[in-house]
Write a protein that holds these residues in place. Structure first.
Motif, PDB file in Angstrom:
ATOM      1  N   GLY A  78       0.628  -1.009  -0.043  1.00  0.00           N
ATOM      2  CA  GLY A  78       0.353  -0.106   0.010  1.00  0.00           C
ATOM      3  C   GLY A  78       1.162   1.240   0.161  1.00  0.00           C
ATOM      4  O   GLY A  78       0.211   2.215   0.096  1.00  0.00           O
ATOM      5  N   VAL A  79       2.090   1.412  -0.051  1.00  0.00           N
ATOM      6  CA  VAL A  79       3.252   2.667  -0.236  1.00  0.00           C
ATOM      7  C   VAL A  79       4.259   1.645  -1.229  1.00  0.00           C
ATOM      8  O   VAL A  79       4.287   1.216  -1.766  1.00  0.00           O
ATOM      9  N   GLY A  80       3.756   3.241  -2.768  1.00  0.00           N
ATOM     10  CA  GLY A  80       4.217   2.930  -3.782  1.00  0.00           C
ATOM     11  C   GLY A  80       3.971   0.860  -4.247  1.00  0.00           C
ATOM     12  O   GLY A  80       3.154   0.953  -4.665  1.00  0.00           O
ATOM     13  N   ASP A  81       5.250   0.537  -4.574  1.00  0.00           N
ATOM     14  CA  ASP A  81       4.941  -0.715  -5.716  1.00  0.00           C
ATOM     15  C   ASP A  81       5.546  -1.584  -4.684  1.00  0.00           C
ATOM     16  O   ASP A  81       6.016  -2.240  -4.659  1.00  0.00           O
ATOM     17  N   LEU A  82       5.626  -1.297  -3.057  1.00  0.00           N
ATOM     18  CA  LEU A  82       6.257  -2.536  -2.064  1.00  0.00           C
ATOM     19  C   LEU A  82       5.479  -3.281  -2.342  1.00  0.00           C
ATOM     20  O   LEU A  82       4.079  -3.451  -1.642  1.00  0.00           O
ATOM     21  N   VAL A  83       6.061  -3.983  -1.975  1.00  0.00           N
ATOM     22  CA  VAL A  83       5.313  -5.530  -1.894  1.00  0.00           C
ATOM     23  C   VAL A  83       6.238  -6.159  -0.521  1.00  0.00           C
ATOM     24  O   VAL A  83       6.823  -6.503   0.588  1.00  0.00           O
ATOM     25  N   HIS A 121      14.493  -6.640   2.107  1.00  0.00           N
ATOM     26  CA  HIS A 121      14.649  -6.875   3.851  1.00  0.00           C
ATOM     27  C   HIS A 121      13.352  -7.297   4.876  1.00  0.00           C
ATOM     28  O   HIS A 121      12.530  -7.051   4.114  1.00  0.00           O
ATOM     29  N   CYS A 122      13.966  -7.360   5.684  1.00  0.00           N
ATOM     30  CA  CYS A 122      13.216  -8.533   6.843  1.00  0.00           C
ATOM     31  C   CYS A 122      12.882  -7.491   7.577  1.00  0.00           C
ATOM     32  O   CYS A 122      12.666  -7.189   8.286  1.00  0.00           O
ATOM     33  N   ARG A 182       5.905  -0.155  10.950  1.00  0.00           N
ATOM     34  CA  ARG A 182       6.716   1.284  10.982  1.00  0.00           C
ATOM     35  C   ARG A 182       7.396   2.162  10.713  1.00  0.00           C
ATOM     36  O   ARG A 182       8.773   0.785  10.460  1.00  0.00           O
ATOM     37  N   LYS A 183       7.350   2.882   9.717  1.00  0.00           N
ATOM     38  CA  LYS A 183       8.841   3.192   8.793  1.00  0.00           C
ATOM     39  C   LYS A 183       9.888   3.568   9.456  1.00  0.00           C
ATOM     40  O   LYS A 183       9.609   4.243  11.032  1.00  0.00           O
ATOM     41  N   LYS A 184      10.731   3.342   8.659  1.00  0.00           N
ATOM     42  CA  LYS A 184      12.106   3.193  10.053  1.00  0.00           C
ATOM     43  C   LYS A 184      13.432   4.003   8.866  1.00  0.00           C
ATOM     44  O   LYS A 184      13.166   3.133   7.647  1.00  0.00           O
ATOM     45  N   ILE A 185      13.728   5.152   9.097  1.00  0.00           N
ATOM     46  CA  ILE A 185      14.502   5.949   7.808  1.00  0.00           C
ATOM     47  C   ILE A 185      15.716   4.962   8.312  1.00  0.00           C
ATOM     48  O   ILE A 185      16.749   5.916   9.322  1.00  0.00           O
ATOM     49  N   THR A 193      14.090   3.707   3.018  1.00  0.00           N
ATOM     50  CA  THR A 193      13.247   3.409   4.327  1.00  0.00           C
ATOM     51  C   THR A 193      12.307   2.384   4.331  1.00  0.00           C
ATOM     52  O   THR A 193      12.615   1.490   3.310  1.00  0.00           O
ATOM     53  N   LYS A 194      12.718   2.057   5.144  1.00  0.00           N
ATOM     54  CA  LYS A 194      11.837   0.571   5.687  1.00  0.00           C
ATOM     55  C   LYS A 194      11.412   0.445   6.844  1.00  0.00           C
ATOM     56  O   LYS A 194      11.151   1.797   7.488  1.00  0.00           O
TER      57      LYS A 194
END
Length: 404
Positions: A78-83, A121-122, A182-185, A193-194
């Motif tokens: 639901g964020v860009g094209d992240l899967v 990333h995990c 949660r987003k982690k910069i 951004t992870k």
């Protein structure tokens, strides 16, 4: 008598068919790409190949995203094209992995080493086998994403893993476990951004309730910005079937977990099924039978508006209305919301044919029996989310030849 060889044929060619089974294709929010899985099986062989693929809806071309046999249930974050997808790992645990759909072709897994591309990333881990992944953006200041899965639990409500709890001999049941991403910069990340699993870890939604949840498929529960709705019964011996329950949640990391509330409908004592939140999370639709033990009873469509203010014994409309009760003789077995939340789509079987019906979400406005919008049996059995109704390209290597 031996037959003469056919003229012009130098070798005998045998055909080894490869059967492909493909999942529904789920498009992203922009409608530019869709993700699906394909399983390839060859009769007589014990080798099954499962691939996760990305379909470009503009060019109608398909590219490999993952062929790791441990990967399951890929979803758009639901964020860009992240899967995001589930990965089975050692000791019966499940990891949550996130990657970009643009990393196709060059970035699929190395089957020899099972190494993951550096751009993926995990995001976290749960120490049990997880399934039926659900996601929903909470639209809060942190841009958190609610995440839920089904995992087995022991009688005291903790995670059950047969590889690490081999000595446990008590009852085991399925439970809904939830938390947030949660987003982690981080500048060390290639992605920049992870998203990672919240440090509060996963919470068992059924712990301390004595409820038994069937959780036999993804349509047995749903999550939204309003919380969780799910199917459960008071005990395994309850012959009335499962009821719908609602847990109000705002952050999915509440320190004090609210208790589930049974969604009771006056006059309808049979089992419930297929609970699903509206797109804005304010309403819930589900199916319910009137008689608890009559196998021939039909489903009714129930809609609960303003679910956050739900209280037991509140007045609830059912479909069809009194005016159309005698005309609507079918039993819907699937319900989905339209994108704007104004209509419901239900699937019912009439004279052996699956048909799709569209009805207003304001059920009290129905005055006549709904008319089908499809007349053939091409409607998918599950239209829980209408954006899932896509067809991915057929695999051109469905038939392979080998010379012998």
């Amino acid at each position: 008598m031996t037959g003469a060889p056919l003229r012009g044929v130098n070798s005998i060619t045998s055909f080894t068919p490869t059967f492909s089974r493909r999942s529904a294709s789920i498009p992203n929010d922009q409608g530019t790409k869709a993700i699906y899985t394909i399983n390839k099986q060859t009769p007589g062989s014990h080798v099954n190949v499962t691939e996760t693929r990305i379909l470009d809806l503009k060019t109608n071309t398909s590219a490999l995203f993952s062929n790791d046999p441990r990967d399951r249930e890929a979803h758009w974050l639901g964020v860009g094209d992240l899967v995001i997808w589930l990965k089975e790992v050692d000791q019966g645990a499940t990891e949550f992995w996130i990657g970009d759909a643009d990393d196709v072709v060059k970035d699929y897994v190395d089957l020899k080493t099972l190494a993951q591309p550096a751009s993926r990333h995990c995001a976290g881990k749960i120490d049990a086998k997880a399934s039926y992944l659900k996601l929903r953006s909470l639209q809060d200041e942190h841009e958190d994403i609610a995440i839920a899965v089904s995992c087995p639990a022991t009688s005291n409500g903790v995670l059950y893993n047969p590889k690490t709890n081999a000595s446990y001999a008590g009852d085991i049941y399925n439970a809904i476990w939830y938390t947030t991403l949660r987003k982690k910069i981080t500048h060390k990340s290639i992605l920049g951004t992870k998203y990672i699993v919240s440090p509060t870890k996963f919470v068992n939604a059924l712990r301390g309730t004595d409820l038994e949840s069937p959780l036999t498929g993804p349509t047995d529960y749903d999550i939204s910005t309003s919380g969780i709705v799910f199917l459960a019964r008071a005990s395994r011996e309850d012959l009335r079937g499962a009821n719908a329950y609602y847990i109000p949640l705002k952050t999915f990391t509440e320190l004090s977990k609210p208790r589930p509330q049974i969604v009771h409908v006056n006059g309808l004592e049979g089992g419930s099924s297929n609970p699903v939140f509206s797109p804005n999370g304010n309403s819930v639709a589900f199916l319910k039978r009137q008689h608890p033990t009559d196998p021939g009873d039909r489903n009714r469509v129930i809609v609960i508006n303003n679910i956050r203010h739900f209280r037991i014994h509140m007045a609830i409309n059912e479909m069809p209305t009194q005016e159309s009760e005698n005309k609507w003789h079918l039993s819907p077995y699937s319900v989905a919301w339209s994108e704007n939340g104004r209509e419901l789509y239900v699937v019912a079987v009439e004279e052996g044919i699956r048909r799709l019906y569209k009805i207003p979400a304001t059920l009290s406005s129905i005055r006549t029996a709904p008319e089908p919008i499809t007349s053939n049996s091409t409607t998918p059995a599950d239209v829980r989310h209408l954006r899932m109704v896509f067809s991915a390209p057929m695999d051109t290597s469905a038939l392979q030849c080998s010379s012998g």
